[in-house]
Design an enzyme around this catalytic site. Structure first.
Site, PDB file in Angstrom:
ATOM      1  N   GLY A 103       0.778  -1.237   0.000  1.00  0.00           N
ATOM      2  CA  GLY A 103       0.000   0.000   0.000  1.00  0.00           C
ATOM      3  C   GLY A 103       0.808   1.285   0.000  1.00  0.00           C
ATOM      4  O   GLY A 103       0.308   2.328   0.430  1.00  0.00           O
ATOM      5  N   ASN A 105       1.661   3.136  -2.568  1.00  0.00           N
ATOM      6  CA  ASN A 105       1.017   4.118  -3.447  1.00  0.00           C
ATOM      7  C   ASN A 105      -0.221   4.705  -2.779  1.00  0.00           C
ATOM      8  O   ASN A 105      -0.499   5.902  -2.906  1.00  0.00           O
ATOM      9  CB  ASN A 105       0.665   3.481  -4.795  1.00  0.00           C
ATOM     10  N   MET A 117      -4.357  -6.918  -6.627  1.00  0.00           N
ATOM     11  CA  MET A 117      -3.879  -8.065  -7.393  1.00  0.00           C
ATOM     12  C   MET A 117      -4.982  -8.999  -7.893  1.00  0.00           C
ATOM     13  O   MET A 117      -4.761 -10.208  -8.031  1.00  0.00           O
ATOM     14  CB  MET A 117      -2.861  -8.857  -6.574  1.00  0.00           C
ATOM     15  N   ARG A 118      -6.173  -8.471  -8.162  1.00  0.00           N
ATOM     16  CA  ARG A 118      -7.234  -9.270  -8.756  1.00  0.00           C
ATOM     17  C   ARG A 118      -7.587  -8.662 -10.098  1.00  0.00           C
ATOM     18  O   ARG A 118      -7.640  -7.422 -10.222  1.00  0.00           O
ATOM     19  CB  ARG A 118      -8.509  -9.288  -7.895  1.00  0.00           C
ATOM     20  N   ILE A 119      -7.844  -9.503 -11.075  1.00  0.00           N
ATOM     21  CA  ILE A 119      -8.298  -8.993 -12.371  1.00  0.00           C
ATOM     22  C   ILE A 119      -9.800  -8.750 -12.274  1.00  0.00           C
ATOM     23  O   ILE A 119     -10.543  -9.626 -11.822  1.00  0.00           O
ATOM     24  CB  ILE A 119      -7.946  -9.990 -13.492  1.00  0.00           C
ATOM     25  N   LEU A 120     -10.216  -7.554 -12.643  1.00  0.00           N
ATOM     26  CA  LEU A 120     -11.633  -7.201 -12.547  1.00  0.00           C
ATOM     27  C   LEU A 120     -12.317  -7.448 -13.892  1.00  0.00           C
ATOM     28  O   LEU A 120     -11.747  -7.166 -14.949  1.00  0.00           O
ATOM     29  CB  LEU A 120     -11.752  -5.739 -12.132  1.00  0.00           C
ATOM     30  N   ASN A 137      -5.499   2.871 -12.708  1.00  0.00           N
ATOM     31  CA  ASN A 137      -4.522   1.898 -12.200  1.00  0.00           C
ATOM     32  C   ASN A 137      -3.121   2.470 -12.402  1.00  0.00           C
ATOM     33  O   ASN A 137      -2.893   3.286 -13.296  1.00  0.00           O
ATOM     34  CB  ASN A 137      -4.650   0.587 -12.987  1.00  0.00           C
ATOM     35  N   SER A 190       3.241   3.984 -15.348  1.00  0.00           N
ATOM     36  CA  SER A 190       2.137   4.570 -16.107  1.00  0.00           C
ATOM     37  C   SER A 190       0.878   4.532 -15.266  1.00  0.00           C
ATOM     38  O   SER A 190       0.590   3.528 -14.612  1.00  0.00           O
ATOM     39  CB  SER A 190       1.865   3.750 -17.387  1.00  0.00           C
ATOM     40  N   ASP A 242      -3.955  -3.888 -18.182  1.00  0.00           N
ATOM     41  CA  ASP A 242      -2.840  -2.938 -18.273  1.00  0.00           C
ATOM     42  C   ASP A 242      -2.757  -2.219 -19.617  1.00  0.00           C
ATOM     43  O   ASP A 242      -1.671  -1.848 -20.060  1.00  0.00           O
ATOM     44  CB  ASP A 242      -1.486  -3.647 -18.018  1.00  0.00           C
TER      45      ASP A 242
HETATM   46  C1  GRF Z   1       3.391  -0.969  -7.532  1.00  0.00           C
HETATM   47  O1  GRF Z   1       4.639  -1.173  -8.132  1.00  0.00           O
HETATM   48  C2  GRF Z   1       2.331  -0.754  -8.572  1.00  0.00           C
HETATM   49  O2  GRF Z   1       2.796  -0.107  -9.713  1.00  0.00           O
HETATM   50  C3  GRF Z   1       1.933  -2.167  -8.908  1.00  0.00           C
HETATM   51  O3  GRF Z   1       1.984  -2.858  -7.684  1.00  0.00           O
HETATM   52  C4  GRF Z   1       2.904  -2.215  -6.811  1.00  0.00           C
HETATM   53  C5  GRF Z   1       2.151  -1.893  -5.575  1.00  0.00           C
HETATM   54  O4  GRF Z   1       2.970  -1.384  -4.556  1.00  0.00           O
HETATM   55  N1  GRF Z   1       0.636  -2.185  -9.549  1.00  0.00           N
HETATM   56  P1  GRF Z   1       2.318  -0.730  -3.283  1.00  0.00           P
HETATM   57  O5  GRF Z   1       1.372  -1.753  -2.673  1.00  0.00           O
HETATM   58  O6  GRF Z   1       1.576   0.504  -3.714  1.00  0.00           O
HETATM   59  O7  GRF Z   1       3.456  -0.419  -2.358  1.00  0.00           O
END
Ligand code: GRF
Length: 214
Positions: free
Chosen positions: A12, A14, A90-93, A107, A136, A145
């Site tokens: 988490g 981000n 980490m789930r495909i929607l 995303n 991106s 993606d």
């Molecule tokens: C990031 O590198 C993001 O780009 C990818 O998964 C990672 C998540 O990291 N989709 P965090 O959980 O935000 O630390």
């Protein structure tokens, strides 16, 4: 005031960057909820400590992908989401979910799309001999993606980089790019025409190393 709902599955970082930017830059928005498909997602504690509503929708509790997607969508709508940010979710929607949140669902992906969609982006960038990589932020479409790109951040690939050092450099750039892209969306600064997204004021949607903007 607009509502942002952030979806995570793990660390988490981000999500943290978005929460901090929302507070520090006094967005006319609030982080209405952080939702995870995993109860053990480390990021949930940060959100709870900040007084942000957290929810767990465990995908294993549902008989089908569609049932999970529907339950997740209802929870998100329950928070009045204007923007839904996937941040290491980490789930495909499925297509129905994506349609329901079209234009509100974004995303972040740790590569310069359309290069390297999917997993192990840093390893693949190193193996390909790339001299630059990055991240991106894009609108989510049914194509994994591959949605319209809102913004990109570039970092150099150094000769002695490992997957870990490159990932760490890209992550720093992600933490600058993602909040900015979400702020643009919240402020109505983005115009989407087909697969191309432009900033209405013509502001650069590219973050380069050394860019002085916060
Ligand atoms: C990031 O590198 C993001 O780009 C990818 O998964 C990672 C998540 O990291 N989709 P965090 O959980 O935000 O630390």
């Amino acid at each position: 005031m607009k509502n942002v709902v952030i979806l995570i599955s793990g660390r988490g970082s981000n999500m943290e960057a978005i929460v901090r930017a929302c507070a520090d830059e006094r967005w006319d928005a609030r982080i209405a909820a952080v939702v995870s498909n995993r109860a053990d997602a480390a990021g949930l504690a940060f959100a709870r400590d900040r007084g942000i509503a957290t929810e767990v929708v465990d995908h294993r509790a549902f008989a089908s992908r569609d049932a999970f997607d529907d339950a997740l969508a209802d929870r998100i709508e329950g928070h009045g989401a204007d923007v839904v940010a996937l941040a290491g979710f980490m789930r495909i929607l499925g297509a129905a979910f994506v349609r329901r949140f079209d234009g509100r669902l974004v995303n972040i992906h740790p590569s310069l799309l359309p290069a390297f969609p999917g997993l192990q982006t840093h390893r693949r960038a190193l193996e390909a001999g790339c001299k630059a990589s990055g991240a991106s932020v894009h609108f989510v479409t049914a194509d994994l993606d591959h949605g319209p790109i809102i913004g990109q951040a570039v970092v150099p690939v150094l000769a002695d980089d490992t997957e870990a050092t490159l990932a760490a450099r890209v992550l720093v750039a992600e933490h600058r790019l993602y909040p900015r892209a979400i702020a643009w969306l919240l402020e109505g600064r983005l115009e989407r025409r087909g697969s191309v997204v432009r900033h209405r004021n013509g502001a650069s949607q590219l973050l380069l190393p050394g860019d002085p903007r916060p």
